[in-house]
Structures are given as structure tokens and as C-alpha cells.
Design a protein around this motif. Structure first.
Motif, short mmCIF file in Angstrom:
data_model
loop_
_atom_site.label_atom_id
_atom_site.label_comp_id
_atom_site.label_asym_id
_atom_site.label_seq_id
_atom_site.Cartn_x
_atom_site.Cartn_y
_atom_site.Cartn_z
N ARG A 1 -65.36 84.41 107.02
CA ARG A 1 -66.19 85.57 106.83
C ARG A 1 -66.44 85.84 105.40
O ARG A 1 -66.01 86.41 104.56
N PRO A 2 -67.68 84.89 105.07
CA PRO A 2 -68.08 84.67 103.77
C PRO A 2 -68.68 86.27 103.09
O PRO A 2 -68.92 87.05 104.04
N GLY A 3 -68.19 86.63 101.94
CA GLY A 3 -68.71 87.68 101.42
C GLY A 3 -67.68 88.98 101.61
O GLY A 3 -67.60 89.97 101.08
N TYR A 4 -66.73 88.89 102.55
CA TYR A 4 -65.50 89.82 102.61
C TYR A 4 -64.34 89.68 101.72
O TYR A 4 -64.23 88.74 101.11
N ILE A 5 -63.69 90.62 101.38
CA ILE A 5 -62.44 90.49 100.58
C ILE A 5 -61.50 89.53 101.24
O ILE A 5 -61.06 88.65 100.53
N HIS A 6 -61.18 89.61 102.68
CA HIS A 6 -60.46 88.65 103.01
C HIS A 6 -61.56 87.64 103.67
O HIS A 6 -62.41 88.05 104.68
N GLN A 7 -61.71 86.48 103.33
CA GLN A 7 -62.64 85.57 103.65
C GLN A 7 -62.53 84.73 105.05
O GLN A 7 -63.28 84.05 105.43
N TYR A 8 -61.69 85.51 105.92
CA TYR A 8 -61.53 84.85 107.33
C TYR A 8 -60.90 86.04 107.97
O TYR A 8 -60.47 87.31 107.78
N LYS A 9 -60.96 85.78 109.50
CA LYS A 9 -60.37 86.83 110.31
C LYS A 9 -59.74 85.92 111.30
O LYS A 9 -60.27 85.01 111.95
N CYS A 10 -58.63 86.42 111.55
CA CYS A 10 -57.61 85.71 112.69
C CYS A 10 -57.78 86.66 114.28
O CYS A 10 -57.87 87.66 114.24
N ASP A 11 -58.27 85.61 115.10
CA ASP A 11 -58.13 86.18 116.59
C ASP A 11 -57.01 85.80 117.11
O ASP A 11 -56.64 84.78 117.39
N CYS A 12 -55.88 86.80 117.21
CA CYS A 12 -54.62 86.52 117.72
C CYS A 12 -54.51 86.20 119.34
O CYS A 12 -55.32 86.70 119.97
N SER A 13 -53.56 85.29 119.78
CA SER A 13 -53.19 85.20 121.17
C SER A 13 -52.49 86.20 121.60
O SER A 13 -51.80 87.21 120.79
N GLN A 14 -52.28 86.50 122.94
CA GLN A 14 -51.41 87.63 123.53
C GLN A 14 -50.17 87.63 122.99
O GLN A 14 -49.34 86.49 122.66
N GLY A 15 -49.78 88.88 122.62
CA GLY A 15 -48.48 89.12 122.04
C GLY A 15 -48.32 89.32 120.38
O GLY A 15 -47.12 89.37 120.05
N TRP A 16 -49.41 88.86 119.90
CA TRP A 16 -49.34 88.83 118.39
C TRP A 16 -50.39 89.88 117.82
O TRP A 16 -51.39 89.81 118.28
N CYS A 17 -50.04 90.02 116.48
CA CYS A 17 -51.00 90.88 115.80
C CYS A 17 -50.79 90.61 114.33
O CYS A 17 -49.79 89.95 113.85
N GLY A 18 -51.50 91.30 113.40
CA GLY A 18 -51.33 91.18 112.22
C GLY A 18 -52.86 90.30 111.36
O GLY A 18 -53.35 89.80 112.18
N ARG A 19 -52.82 90.67 110.15
CA ARG A 19 -53.82 89.71 109.57
C ARG A 19 -53.92 88.28 109.82
O ARG A 19 -54.90 87.56 109.99
N ARG A 20 -52.56 87.67 109.82
CA ARG A 20 -52.50 86.15 110.05
C ARG A 20 -51.67 86.10 111.46
O ARG A 20 -51.24 84.81 111.87
N CYS A 21 -51.67 87.02 112.31
CA CYS A 21 -50.96 86.98 113.70
C CYS A 21 -49.61 86.66 113.53
O CYS A 21 -48.95 85.70 114.15
#
Length: 137
Positions: free
Chosen positions: A36-56
Motif C-alpha cells: 500500500r504505497p503512500g500509507y503509514i503502514h506500507q502493507y496490508k495483511c489479509d489474514c487466514s481464518q482464526g487470525w487477526c492483527g496488523r501482521r496476523c
């Protein structure tokens, strides 16, 4: 705009800003990464089932106290915590939910509450991983 991969001085201290992108492989536990260029966090994680959080990195589940599924166990064994039990489920093919007892026994289930009715069970709690996770932060 945030600085990228450079040192700045802030209030008399040197601060290193490192841009983290998908090339750094920040997503854990089977999460997939999108830059995600231009954002403070330059990446986004799409988590698998059962996981969450910025880095899953966080378990994402619900629990129903004093309930369980009777029968249909894949496997069972002693586990030190319900979270450890749920992690085992997420790593086991076919596991949909877990039963965790007050005696620290974990039961992996082939079915979940959408397929099989829960029964009232003394000493057991029913855990199941959640699918939806909003990681926009």
C-alpha cells in the motif's frame, strides 16, 4: 509524508524510519500481503481464518462456555491453554472447532456449531475460529 529508510533527529535523539513492505514478509500465520504505497503502514495483511492483527499475529476466535460438540473428534490430547488448543486446530486439516476441558484436555472437532448442535457440557468450553478480520489500522 513519512520518511523512508532514513535517520532523523527528533528531540535530541536519532530515530530510524524503516519502510516495511511485502518484500519484508511481515504477515504471519498464513496471511497474504498487499503493498500500500503512500500509507503509514506500507502493507496490508489479509489474514487466514482464526487470525487477526496488523501482521496476523493474534488469535481471532469466539468461545461458548459450558458447551461442546458430542462425538466427531479428530484427535485429542493435553494442552496447557485453550489458545494452544485452537492453534493446534488451525494447523490440522479438517478441524472446524475445539472443545477444551477444565482438566486441560483439547478435542479437535470435524464439525462446528453451524453443522452440529452444541450440547451443555460441564467442564468443557467450545472454541471456534472466526473468519472476518478488519486490519485497516
Amino acid at each position: 509524508m513519512w520518511p523512508e529508510n532514513e535517520t532523523m533527529v527528533a528531540e535530541g535523539h536519532s530515530v530510524w524510519f524503516k519502510r516495511i513492505t511485502c518484500a519484508d514478509q511481515p504477515c504471519e500465520n498464513g496471511g497474504s500481503c498487499r503493498d500500500r504505497p503512500g500509507y503509514i503502514h506500507q502493507y496490508k495483511c489479509d489474514c487466514s481464518q482464526g487470525w487477526c492483527g496488523r501482521r496476523c499475529e493474534k488469535l481471532h476466535y469466539n468461545v461458548t462456555r459450558r458447551h461442546c460438540i458430542l462425538g466427531g473428534d479428530i484427535s485429542s490430547k493435553y494442552m496447557s491453554s485453550p489458545e494452544e488448543c485452537l492453534k493446534w486446530c488451525l494447523q490440522t486439516t479438517g478441524c472446524k472447532a475445539t472443545g477444551y476441558s477444565s482438566l486441560k484436555y483439547c478435542h479437535l472437532e470435524l464439525n462446528d456449531h453451524t453443522k452440529t448442535s452444541l450440547s451443555y457440557c460441564i467442564g468443557y468450553d467450545y472454541y471456534y475460529p472466526l473468519k472476518e478480520c478488519n486490519n485497516e489500522t
